[in-house]
Design an enzyme around this catalytic site. Structure first.
Site, mmCIF file in Angstrom:
data_model
loop_
_atom_site.group_PDB
_atom_site.id
_atom_site.type_symbol
_atom_site.label_atom_id
_atom_site.label_comp_id
_atom_site.label_asym_id
_atom_site.label_seq_id
_atom_site.Cartn_x
_atom_site.Cartn_y
_atom_site.Cartn_z
ATOM 1 N N HIS A 84 24.117 -99.682 -42.070
ATOM 2 C CA HIS A 84 23.641 -98.650 -42.994
ATOM 3 C C HIS A 84 24.169 -98.912 -44.404
ATOM 4 C CE1 HIS A 84 23.612 -94.459 -44.711
ATOM 5 N NE2 HIS A 84 22.362 -94.586 -44.309
ATOM 6 N N ASP B 222 18.318 -94.515 -43.383
ATOM 7 C CA ASP B 222 18.952 -93.361 -42.747
ATOM 8 C C ASP B 222 18.438 -93.140 -41.331
ATOM 9 O OD1 ASP B 222 20.328 -93.028 -45.105
ATOM 10 O OD2 ASP B 222 19.364 -91.142 -45.666
#
Length: 145
Positions: free
Chosen positions: A75, A119
């Site tokens: 991420h 996300d």
């Protein structure tokens, strides 16, 4: 004015002064937190991921301690790619659909689409990765080299 009213007014003023010292979270991080809850169906509160391993939370270094921590590194790397594209991932708002069995990004293009995809993939990775309580709030100076 009655003394009781003055006390209430004073309490409100003092609490407002204290609240101004708390910096606001970047808007996307609140949205990311909500997306995590959507994907994992509320099975684990989002704040559990804020200080986990070497990469979940602010910053990151060293080798991820487990699969969940690898999700956070991926991420972070995805946000890094977004920044290279000229995006501001922590401030980029997007839309997503949580009403279906498989949550998805409503925004598919540009910075919004890219950040939403970062996300969403992280939230899915969190949901399928085991959570090890021993890796929460670790001493990163010793374990993340």
């Amino acid at each position: 004015m009655y003394p009781a009213h003055l006390l209430v007014l004073l309490a409100v003023c003092v609490s407002l002064l204290g609240a101004t010292a708390i910096p606001p979270l970047p808007l996307n991080l609140v949205q990311f937190s909500n997306l995590i809850q959507c994907v994992n169906k509320g099975s684990r509160a989002s704040y559990h991921y804020a200080d986990y391993g070497c990469y979940c939370g602010a910053g990151g270094s060293g080798t991820p301690v487990d699969e969940l921590d690898r999700c956070c590194k991926i991420h972070d790397d995805c946000y890094g790619e977004a920044e290279k594209m000229g995006c501001y991932p922590k401030w980029t708002l997007y839309t997503y659909d949580c009403s279906t069995e498989e949550p998805n990004c409503s925004t598919k293009t540009g910075c919004q689409g890219f950040v939403c995809a970062c996300d969403l993939e992280a939230a899915k990775c969190f949901a399928r990765s085991p959570y090890n309580n021993k890796n929460y709030n670790i001493d990163t100076s010793k374990r993340c080299k």
